[in-house]
Design a protein around this motif. Structure first.
Motif, PDB file in Angstrom:
ATOM      1  N   ASN A 169       0.861  -1.175   0.000  1.00 49.02           N
ATOM      2  CA  ASN A 169       0.000   0.000   0.000  1.00 49.02           C
ATOM      3  C   ASN A 169       0.897   1.224   0.000  1.00 49.02           C
ATOM      4  OD1 ASN A 169      -2.398   1.563   0.199  1.00 49.02           O
ATOM      5  ND2 ASN A 169      -2.098   1.740   2.405  1.00 49.02           N
ATOM      6  N   PHE A 170       0.752   2.081  -1.016  1.00 51.13           N
ATOM      7  CA  PHE A 170       1.601   3.269  -1.115  1.00 51.13           C
ATOM      8  C   PHE A 170       0.808   4.441  -1.670  1.00 51.13           C
ATOM      9  CE2 PHE A 170       2.598   0.342  -4.683  1.00 51.13           C
ATOM     10  CZ  PHE A 170       2.081   1.073  -5.756  1.00 51.13           C
ATOM     11  N   CYS A 171       1.431   5.587  -1.688  1.00 53.06           N
ATOM     12  CA  CYS A 171       0.811   6.847  -2.089  1.00 53.06           C
ATOM     13  C   CYS A 171       0.154   6.736  -3.472  1.00 53.06           C
ATOM     14  CB  CYS A 171       1.876   7.942  -2.099  1.00 53.06           C
ATOM     15  SG  CYS A 171       1.313   9.545  -2.706  1.00 53.06           S
ATOM     16  N   GLU A 172      -1.142   7.018  -3.533  1.00 54.51           N
ATOM     17  CA  GLU A 172      -1.854   6.927  -4.805  1.00 54.51           C
ATOM     18  C   GLU A 172      -1.417   7.999  -5.796  1.00 54.51           C
ATOM     19  OE1 GLU A 172      -6.020   6.979  -4.054  1.00 54.51           O
ATOM     20  OE2 GLU A 172      -6.036   5.020  -3.042  1.00 54.51           O
ATOM     21  N   PRO A 194       0.554   1.966 -15.801  1.00 56.04           N
ATOM     22  CA  PRO A 194       0.668   0.516 -15.651  1.00 56.04           C
ATOM     23  C   PRO A 194      -0.487  -0.023 -14.820  1.00 56.04           C
ATOM     24  CG  PRO A 194       2.205   1.637 -14.204  1.00 56.04           C
ATOM     25  CD  PRO A 194       1.583   2.694 -15.064  1.00 56.04           C
ATOM     26  N   VAL A 195      -0.717  -1.316 -14.914  1.00 53.34           N
ATOM     27  CA  VAL A 195      -1.764  -1.952 -14.121  1.00 53.34           C
ATOM     28  C   VAL A 195      -1.311  -1.965 -12.662  1.00 53.34           C
ATOM     29  CG1 VAL A 195      -3.110  -4.048 -13.750  1.00 53.34           C
ATOM     30  CG2 VAL A 195      -2.445  -3.385 -16.081  1.00 53.34           C
ATOM     31  N   ARG A 201       0.268  -6.362  -5.597  1.00 52.14           N
ATOM     32  CA  ARG A 201       0.059  -7.761  -5.219  1.00 52.14           C
ATOM     33  C   ARG A 201       1.212  -8.557  -5.789  1.00 52.14           C
ATOM     34  NH1 ARG A 201      -2.863  -5.382  -2.479  1.00 52.14           N
ATOM     35  NH2 ARG A 201      -5.073  -5.723  -2.022  1.00 52.14           N
ATOM     36  N   LEU A 202       2.141  -8.961  -4.934  1.00 55.37           N
ATOM     37  CA  LEU A 202       3.386  -9.590  -5.372  1.00 55.37           C
ATOM     38  C   LEU A 202       3.409 -11.035  -4.898  1.00 55.37           C
ATOM     39  CD1 LEU A 202       5.839  -6.705  -4.340  1.00 55.37           C
ATOM     40  CD2 LEU A 202       4.445  -6.900  -6.417  1.00 55.37           C
ATOM     41  N   THR A 203       3.777 -11.963  -5.809  1.00 57.22           N
ATOM     42  CA  THR A 203       3.812 -13.377  -5.470  1.00 57.22           C
ATOM     43  C   THR A 203       5.091 -14.021  -5.994  1.00 57.22           C
ATOM     44  OG1 THR A 203       2.807 -14.253  -7.500  1.00 57.22           O
ATOM     45  CG2 THR A 203       1.298 -13.412  -5.792  1.00 57.22           C
ATOM     46  N   ALA A 204       5.367 -15.223  -5.501  1.00 57.18           N
ATOM     47  CA  ALA A 204       6.547 -15.973  -5.939  1.00 57.18           C
ATOM     48  C   ALA A 204       6.394 -16.502  -7.364  1.00 57.18           C
ATOM     49  CB  ALA A 204       6.808 -17.122  -4.971  1.00 57.18           C
TER      50      ALA A 204
END
Length: 308
Positions: A169-172, A194-195, A201-204
């Protein structure tokens, strides 16, 4: 011989190694470790001279949180004083003051031109803060790049190995800048939006990547993984880099074993560092200062409680 300094509050311990770039090597609360630790950390030793390229730097990188300065990335790699991630990043810093909850350090380059001071401090709630100043003692304008090489990992990222994801979660209002793995802007950078979910949402299952958050107004990034949330807050630096490496790089020395997430406040919105044309610059006699803090919370009944 490497000598570390341990600061402590409640059941949290913070290990700092002045001889290795003043790195905060690990944060441990109870049995939980929160910063990245490389599989080759046991073979790391104090550097005699700055690493001239990325492989040399990585070979002597144990993980943790250190300062890349007085430049970042591979800037000046072709010069006689080449230093990947900056000469100070793995250098021996001098201790100037020490208490049970704080440590002050100093570094100055061989020419006596750029001096850095850095103070680590721990609050009663186990928030760790790095307050840093850079001074140009020379009579010339200096291109300077600074990045807080703050790398999360260890137990904090362990849930990724069983299918969990990282929620950012970061500055919009920040601009997301797509970078290639060297930290250079891609051809698509700046061409449309970018999307956002690809960067929150970061995954392996995703490839390793680097991106920048440019011109951040609200300088707070929260990172949620499993039962833990980390909060990174900073002042005095305009941007931040995010580096994702979740066991996806198979080549040596990574060997698919490194799980690391870099949340790196910086004054340059890419990974190439400052240069003599675009800067950023530090004027003769000028001092600039910034601060960065990190705190971990455990989620309890959908609320947050400090780790300590």
């Amino acid at each position: 011989m490497t000598t570390s300094v341990t600061l402590a509050v409640a059941d949290s311990q913070f290990e700092i190694i002045p001889q290795e770039g003043g790195v905060l090597a690990q944060i441990q609360t109870g049995q939980n470790k929160f910063l990245a630790e490389t599989p080759w950390a046991h073979s790391v030793s104090p550097s005699i001279k700055p690493a001239v390229d990325e492989p040399s730097w990585v070979k002597n990188w144990r993980g943790g949180w250190q300062l890349c300065a007085p430049n970042t990335g591979s800037a000046a790699a072709s010069t006689a004083d080449a230093a990947f991630h900056g000469a100070a990043s793995q250098a021996n810093w001098s201790i100037t003051e020490q208490t049970s909850t704080s440590l002050s350090l100093n570094w100055i380059d061989e020419a006596g031109a750029i001096e850095l001071t850095r103070r680590w401090s721990i609050s009663e709630t186990a928030k760790v803060t790095a307050e840093t100043s850079a001074t140009n003692h020379s009579s010339h304008l200096r291109a300077v790049g600074f990045a807080e090489h703050l790398i999360l990992g260890s137990d904090f990222l362990k849930p990724l190995q069983t299918g969990s994801e990282v929620k950012l979660n970061f500055c919009e209002a920040a601009t997301i800048v797509d970078l290639d793995y060297s930290g250079a802007p891609t051809k698509s950078a700046g061409q449309g939006s970018p999307v956002t979910s690809d960067f929150t949402r970061l995954t392996a299952q995703q490839p390793a990547k680097v991106f920048a958050l440019a011109n951040v107004e609200s300088k707070v990034i929260s990172i949620e993984v499993g039962d833990w949330v980390a909060s990174v807050e900073w002042q005095g630096l305009e941007h931040a880099l995010v580096w994702q490496e979740f066991g996806t790089s198979k080549e040596s020395p990574w060997n698919g074993q490194v799980f690391a997430l870099g949340i790196e406040p910086t004054n340059v919105a890419h990974g190439l560092g400052a240069n003599e044309i675009d800067g950023p610059f530090l004027s003769p006699g000028e001092t600039i200062s910034w601060s960065t803090s990190l705190q971990f919370y455990r989620k309890v009944d959908d609320s947050l409680e400090p780790a300590a």
